[in-house]
Write a protein that holds these residues in place. Structure first.
Motif, PDB file in Angstrom:
ATOM      1  N   ARG A 273      22.281  24.729 111.069  1.00 40.40           N
ATOM      2  CA  ARG A 273      22.713  23.413 110.585  1.00 40.40           C
ATOM      3  C   ARG A 273      21.498  22.479 110.546  1.00 40.40           C
ATOM      4  NH1 ARG A 273      28.468  23.258 110.822  1.00 40.40           N
ATOM      5  NH2 ARG A 273      29.317  24.670 112.391  1.00 40.40           N
ATOM      6  N   PRO A 274      21.379  21.631 109.507  1.00 37.34           N
ATOM      7  CA  PRO A 274      20.199  20.766 109.351  1.00 37.34           C
ATOM      8  C   PRO A 274      19.776  19.970 110.589  1.00 37.34           C
ATOM      9  CG  PRO A 274      21.483  20.715 107.358  1.00 37.34           C
ATOM     10  CD  PRO A 274      22.286  21.514 108.363  1.00 37.34           C
TER      11      PRO A 274
ATOM     12  N   ALA B 202      27.568  26.702 104.951  1.00 39.07           N
ATOM     13  CA  ALA B 202      27.798  25.591 104.023  1.00 39.07           C
ATOM     14  C   ALA B 202      26.983  24.365 104.436  1.00 39.07           C
ATOM     15  CB  ALA B 202      29.287  25.255 103.971  1.00 39.07           C
ATOM     16  N   ASP B 203      26.911  24.068 105.732  1.00 37.14           N
ATOM     17  CA  ASP B 203      26.098  22.935 106.190  1.00 37.14           C
ATOM     18  C   ASP B 203      24.616  23.152 105.902  1.00 37.14           C
ATOM     19  OD1 ASP B 203      28.239  21.478 107.100  1.00 37.14           O
ATOM     20  OD2 ASP B 203      27.794  21.741 109.239  1.00 37.14           O
ATOM     21  N   ALA B 204      24.172  24.390 106.046  1.00 30.90           N
ATOM     22  CA  ALA B 204      22.749  24.701 105.852  1.00 30.90           C
ATOM     23  C   ALA B 204      22.364  24.773 104.377  1.00 30.90           C
ATOM     24  CB  ALA B 204      22.405  26.018 106.545  1.00 30.90           C
ATOM     25  N   HIS B 205      23.341  24.935 103.493  1.00 29.14           N
ATOM     26  CA  HIS B 205      23.072  25.083 102.053  1.00 29.14           C
ATOM     27  C   HIS B 205      23.899  24.095 101.231  1.00 29.14           C
ATOM     28  CE1 HIS B 205      20.786  28.711 102.827  1.00 29.14           C
ATOM     29  NE2 HIS B 205      21.782  29.162 103.548  1.00 29.14           N
TER      30      HIS B 205
ATOM     31  N   VAL C  89      25.806  26.130 116.052  1.00 27.96           N
ATOM     32  CA  VAL C  89      24.822  25.406 115.243  1.00 27.96           C
ATOM     33  C   VAL C  89      23.974  26.322 114.360  1.00 27.96           C
ATOM     34  CG1 VAL C  89      24.712  23.475 116.858  1.00 27.96           C
ATOM     35  CG2 VAL C  89      23.095  25.375 117.103  1.00 27.96           C
ATOM     36  N   GLY C  90      24.077  27.627 114.529  1.00 27.87           N
ATOM     37  CA  GLY C  90      23.306  28.555 113.715  1.00 27.87           C
ATOM     38  C   GLY C  90      23.841  29.961 113.863  1.00 27.87           C
TER      39      GLY C  90
END
Length: 190
Positions: free
Chosen positions: A119-120, A32-35, A79-80
């Protein structure tokens, strides 16, 4: 198994199928954080690009022998992540594309890379490449394939740097989104 990242404060851990369910909320949060463009987008949700769809996808893929989940941690914080499993060419490419991929990709060990998200704040720091390398180590394929939205420029850039090439357009349903099917000959990438 723990694999150090190129960053000294990032560690990548590999999880097998029996360890995935307790990690579902963690990886969904990373996804969700990445998209963010997909999270509150009803159009994306209707196309199966949502956190609930990710839960269903991962749970459904647990039946595949050899599934591996890799999670990157920075200071103990996830984080990923990425996950993949060995699969048959017929399963992965489907009847419309199976004949369009190289014969070796149909007959040699194939990894289906299902998700890779960082994560961004942690993107462009080698974490995605290290997650990919950890999956290759865990699954040991000769070929790897994945689906990427053509609009996902960051993902497309990463996959190009990793050596993936375009193999065709792919849609899982007639009304679903069109993805780029990307293919990597792992031997050539070494």
């Amino acid at each position: 198994m723990t694999t150090p990242s190129t960053r000294t404060d990032v560690v990548i851990r590999t999880y097998g199928p029996g360890q995935v369910l307790p990690m579902l909320d963690v990886v969904a949060d990373i996804w969700a954080d990445a998209h963010p463009e997909l999270v509150d987008n009803p159009g994306a949700a209707s196309l199966g690009l949502s956190v609930p769809a990710l839960h269903r996808q991962i749970t459904g893929h647990l039946k595949h022998t050899g599934l591996a989940l890799v999670v990157a941690y920075a200071g103990g914080t996830p984080v990923g992540f990425a996950y993949a499993f060995p699969c048959s060419a017929d399963y992965w490419f489907g009847p419309d594309l199976v004949d369009q991929v190289p014969e070796a990709a149909r007959t040699e060990r194939l990894m289906g890379l299902c998700e890779l998200a960082v994560r961004p704040p942690w993107q462009s720091q080698g974490i995605g490449s290290n997650l990919h390398a950890a999956l290759l180590m865990a699954i040991a394929p000769k070929w790897s394939s994945l689906l990427a939205l053509p609009s996902n420029r960051r993902g497309q850039g990463l996959y190009a740097r990793l050596g993936y090439t375009y193999a065709g357009a792919y849609s899982n349903t007639p009304d679903g989104p069109e993805f780029d099917l990307l293919l990597l000959h792992v031997q050539a990438a070494e």
